[in-house]
Design a protein around this motif. Structure first.
Motif, PDB file in Angstrom:
ATOM      1  N   CYS A 161      -0.165   3.168   3.763  1.00 21.72           N
ATOM      2  CA  CYS A 161       0.244   2.653   5.075  1.00 21.72           C
ATOM      3  C   CYS A 161       1.474   1.754   4.982  1.00 21.72           C
ATOM      4  O   CYS A 161       2.068   1.413   6.002  1.00 21.72           O
ATOM      5  CB  CYS A 161      -0.917   1.933   5.749  1.00 21.72           C
ATOM      6  N   HIS A 203      -4.885   0.442  -0.112  1.00 23.69           N
ATOM      7  CA  HIS A 203      -6.029  -0.296   0.420  1.00 23.69           C
ATOM      8  C   HIS A 203      -7.274   0.562   0.234  1.00 23.69           C
ATOM      9  O   HIS A 203      -7.169   1.797   0.251  1.00 23.69           O
ATOM     10  CB  HIS A 203      -5.863  -0.536   1.929  1.00 23.69           C
ATOM     11  N   CYS A 228       0.831  -1.190   0.000  1.00 26.18           N
ATOM     12  CA  CYS A 228       0.000   0.000   0.000  1.00 26.18           C
ATOM     13  C   CYS A 228       0.879   1.258   0.000  1.00 26.18           C
ATOM     14  O   CYS A 228       1.795   1.370   0.811  1.00 26.18           O
ATOM     15  CB  CYS A 228      -0.906  -0.041   1.221  1.00 26.18           C
ATOM     16  N   TYR A 235      -9.600   0.875   2.471  1.00 28.18           N
ATOM     17  CA  TYR A 235      -9.848   1.597   3.723  1.00 28.18           C
ATOM     18  C   TYR A 235      -8.876   2.762   3.911  1.00 28.18           C
ATOM     19  O   TYR A 235      -9.220   3.770   4.517  1.00 28.18           O
ATOM     20  CB  TYR A 235      -9.843   0.659   4.938  1.00 28.18           C
ATOM     21  N   CYS A 236      -7.675   2.635   3.347  1.00 24.69           N
ATOM     22  CA  CYS A 236      -6.724   3.752   3.436  1.00 24.69           C
ATOM     23  C   CYS A 236      -7.201   4.918   2.569  1.00 24.69           C
ATOM     24  O   CYS A 236      -7.138   6.073   2.986  1.00 24.69           O
ATOM     25  CB  CYS A 236      -5.334   3.318   2.997  1.00 24.69           C
TER      26      CYS A 236
HETATM   27 ZN   LIG Z   1      -3.005   0.783   3.348  1.00 20.94          ZN
END
Ligand SMILES: [Zn+2]
Length: 135
Positions: A21, A48, A18, A50-51
């Motif tokens: 993160c 991601h 990612c 969610y990121c």
């Molecule tokens: Zn991430």
């Protein structure tokens, strides 16, 4: 920086890491991919889901004209985690340093855990807002 292909959701055919993160995007996992051009170099930016969502939720794109980098992302998550934590500790006027040890300890938490803490916090916030009846 120029955006050649805007962010879209794709499925990981191989493992990636990612760009926000830094942790793994697993095979078969849906992730967000966009393509950019910078100084003649073409590269893919993969994160991601969610990121990407938390970056949007925390309005990171608003104050990063050149796109949100991993440093921007991490920095924002660290600060947000810090703010949320400090908010939860009762402030003692007599002893403002009372919790400084705890805060120091909690700052050592891994970025991944901080990230999830922040994500959970916003999920709950959004859920509470949804279920609140209109007056
Ligand atoms: Zn991430």
């Amino acid at each position: 920086m120029e955006t050649l292909k805007y962010q879209k959701e794709v499925k990981a055919l191989k493992e990636h890491s990612c760009n926000f993160c830094g942790s793994k995007i697993n095979i078969g996992e849906a992730y967000m991919k966009s393509t950019h051009k910078n100084d003649g170099d073409i590269y893919d930016f993969k994160t991601h889901k969610y990121c990407a969502e938390i970056a949007l939720r925390l309005k990171m794109y608003d104050y990063c004209d050149e796109g949100v980098t991993m440093d921007d992302f991490m920095e924002t998550i660290h600060c947000k985690h810090d703010d949320l934590l400090i908010d939860q500790l009762p402030f003692d006027k007599e002893q403002p340093q009372k919790y400084s040890d705890i805060i120091q300890q909690l700052r050592q938490v891994k970025i991944k855990d901080k990230l999830w803490y922040v994500i959970r916090y916003y999920k709950k916030l959004d859920k509470d807002a949804e279920t609140k009846p209109f007056c």
